[in-house]
Design an enzyme around this catalytic site. Structure first.
Site, mmCIF file in Angstrom:
data_model
loop_
_atom_site.group_PDB
_atom_site.id
_atom_site.type_symbol
_atom_site.label_atom_id
_atom_site.label_comp_id
_atom_site.label_asym_id
_atom_site.label_seq_id
_atom_site.Cartn_x
_atom_site.Cartn_y
_atom_site.Cartn_z
ATOM 1 C CD GLN A 51 -1.045 2.323 2.178
ATOM 2 O OE1 GLN A 51 -0.017 2.113 2.806
ATOM 3 N NE2 GLN A 51 -1.592 3.518 2.083
ATOM 4 C CG HIS A 96 -8.477 5.202 5.190
ATOM 5 N ND1 HIS A 96 -7.574 5.704 4.289
ATOM 6 C CD2 HIS A 96 -7.741 4.853 6.271
ATOM 7 C CE1 HIS A 96 -6.355 5.670 4.808
ATOM 8 N NE2 HIS A 96 -6.426 5.147 6.016
ATOM 9 N NE ARG A 146 -15.421 -5.440 13.123
ATOM 10 C CZ ARG A 146 -14.750 -4.782 12.180
ATOM 11 N NH1 ARG A 146 -14.407 -5.379 11.047
ATOM 12 N NH2 ARG A 146 -14.396 -3.514 12.363
ATOM 13 N N GLY A 181 -9.594 -5.394 8.516
ATOM 14 C CA GLY A 181 -8.581 -4.523 9.116
ATOM 15 C C GLY A 181 -8.507 -4.687 10.621
HETATM 16 C C1 HOC Z 1 2.798 8.664 9.450
HETATM 17 C C2 HOC Z 1 1.911 7.540 9.840
HETATM 18 O O1 HOC Z 1 -3.757 4.879 7.035
HETATM 19 C C3 HOC Z 1 -4.504 5.226 9.253
HETATM 20 C C4 HOC Z 1 -3.345 5.008 8.335
HETATM 21 C C5 HOC Z 1 -2.401 6.117 8.475
HETATM 22 C C6 HOC Z 1 -0.982 5.779 8.140
HETATM 23 C C7 HOC Z 1 -0.029 6.177 9.221
HETATM 24 C C8 HOC Z 1 0.934 7.210 8.779
HETATM 25 O O2 HOC Z 1 -4.281 5.409 10.447
HETATM 26 O O3 HOC Z 1 -5.625 5.242 8.812
#
Ligand code: HOC
Length: 404
Positions: free
Chosen positions: A132, A289, A324, A343
């Site tokens: 990613q 996200h 879930r 996730g």
């Molecule tokens: C500098 C740290 O996608 C989230 C992640 C963020 C990535 C961390 C970056 O917490 O949703």
């Protein structure tokens, strides 16, 4: 895993008994009021299933309809990229990738991992398919370096996250004074950007000291000290996601720099799916996200059918957001997804029992999915049909005859 833990929900409760408050706040953080986080969980219950009977489901094949990333998997389920997994277990992404490997499901690595692209590939083998990435403002040289390393290590795809031109408004991170504990590093980067200070650090993982350090980091004084140290060691450098990302320039740019598949993660609109395909995407991940970016935005499941219709089989469509139960996998596939990703449940497994805990999560979803398939009268995923799921309104329209 204790015998009384029967579901992912039970595992979550167990995890929360020990997870350090700062880590919990990071994991559960959602944008603003958390509407989308709740929506991601509630949306699954709005779809009901209509089973068929007497279809000899003594043998059920759970493998996906088609190969994904040119491989055959045991389930239409993968582990989505999430950053800093050492927050949940000292072996972090290595443990997660090893669990994915042992269950033959795919794994995506966050750029902001605590183990390197190469270390995680070693741990997860063929399961480690995707890296990613965010496109970094003013530092595309670092993006190219990451892409080249992923190619050399044998990854199959770059997973480009497109839903984050800026970080979402996340009050939880500020309230808990979140900072990555100082013993952890962004090991894909140099020291200037929070990367390795001491490459031998994982030798210290034989005791509980790491967990203790994380717990201490949730103390505001200690967290402030960590932040101070990070600022010093990073010499003021920060990695910032490029807010000017756009389809034309950046997809073209990425395609010029890699022969790997390009997957676009964070699509929620059919026209963005169209843009992604028009610009050469090999696959689409419908995702908000984890509700961490834009509050009140739609759940992935609610927009999935429209995106599947638009894509019309040109590329695979995957989904994450609130899976879930094994039944959730079934519903996503019935509504047109080729594959789903998880996730936060991975973090529950990691926190409770490391690699074994993550394996337990995958096994539990697999077992539940298998039972649901049998009860639905489906012998393989090709038999999961759109008309097997219905909303209550859909069902009751036309006096209950409309869907049959
Ligand atoms: C500098 C740290 O996608 C989230 C992640 C963020 C990535 C961390 C970056 O917490 O949703």
């Amino acid at each position: 895993i204790p015998r009384e833990i029967l579901s992912l929900k039970d595992l979550e409760a167990k995890c929360l008994e020990t997870m350090a408050p700062m880590v919990r706040d990071y994991l559960y953080d959602g944008a603003e009021e958390g509407h989308t986080i709740r929506e991601n969980l509630e949306v699954w219950d709005r779809w009901l299933v209509i089973p068929r009977m007497m279809r000899d489901t003594s043998n059920v094949n759970l493998t996906p309809r088609t190969h994904q990333f040119n491989q055959s998997w045991s389930l239409p389920l993968g582990i989505a990229p999430s950053a800093m997994q050492q927050l949940a277990h000292p072996f972090g992404e290595k443990a997660t990738a090893a669990a994915a490997r042992s269950m033959n499901i795919p794994f995506g690595l966050s750029t902001f991992s605590n183990y390197t692209i190469e270390e995680v590939k070693d741990a997860g083998g063929d399961s480690v398919v995707g890296l990613q990435m965010y496109l970094l403002e003013g530092r595309r040289d670092l993006n190219i370096e990451l892409v080249k390393r992923a190619e050399a290590a044998g990854y199959k795809a770059i997973v480009l996250t497109v839903d984050s031109p800026v970080p979402g408004n996340r009050p939880g991170l500020i309230k808990s004074n979140f900072v990555m504990p100082k013993h952890m590093r962004f090991r894909n980067f140099s020291e200037d950007f929070g990367g390795p200070l001491d490459q031998a650090q994982d030798t210290q993982f034989n005791d509980d000291s790491v967990t203790a350090k994380i717990a201490n980091s949730s103390n505001p004084d200690s967290a402030a000290a960590c932040r101070q140290e990070q600022t010093t060691t990073s010499r003021g450098n920060q990695l910032i996601v490029d807010p000017s990302i756009n389809w034309e320039r950046d997809m073209t740019w990425l395609r010029e720099h890699t022969s790997l598949e390009i997957w676009v993660k964070g699509v929620l609109h059919p026209l963005d799916a169209e843009e992604a395909i028009a610009h050469g995407a090999n696959g689409i991940m419908v995702s908000n996200h984890g509700g961490r970016q834009l509050d009140t935005c739609v759940s992935a499941l609610d927009v999935l059918p429209a995106i599947v219709k638009q894509v019309n089989g040109r590329v695979p469509v995957h989904l994450d957001g609130g899976i879930r139960r094994g039944g959730d996998i079934f519903k996503a596939l019935a509504l047109g997804a080729d594959f789903v990703w998880i996730g936060r449940p991975v973090w529950w497994g990691l926190e409770v029992a490391g690699e074994e805990g993550v394996r337990w999560v995958i096994q539990t979803l697999k077992r539940e999915f298998e039972v649901v398939m049998k009860l639905m009268g489906c012998r393989h995923v090709g038999e999961i049909k759109r008309e097997m799921v219905v909303t209550k309104n859909g069902l009751l329209s036309m006096g209950g005859t409309g869907v049959f």
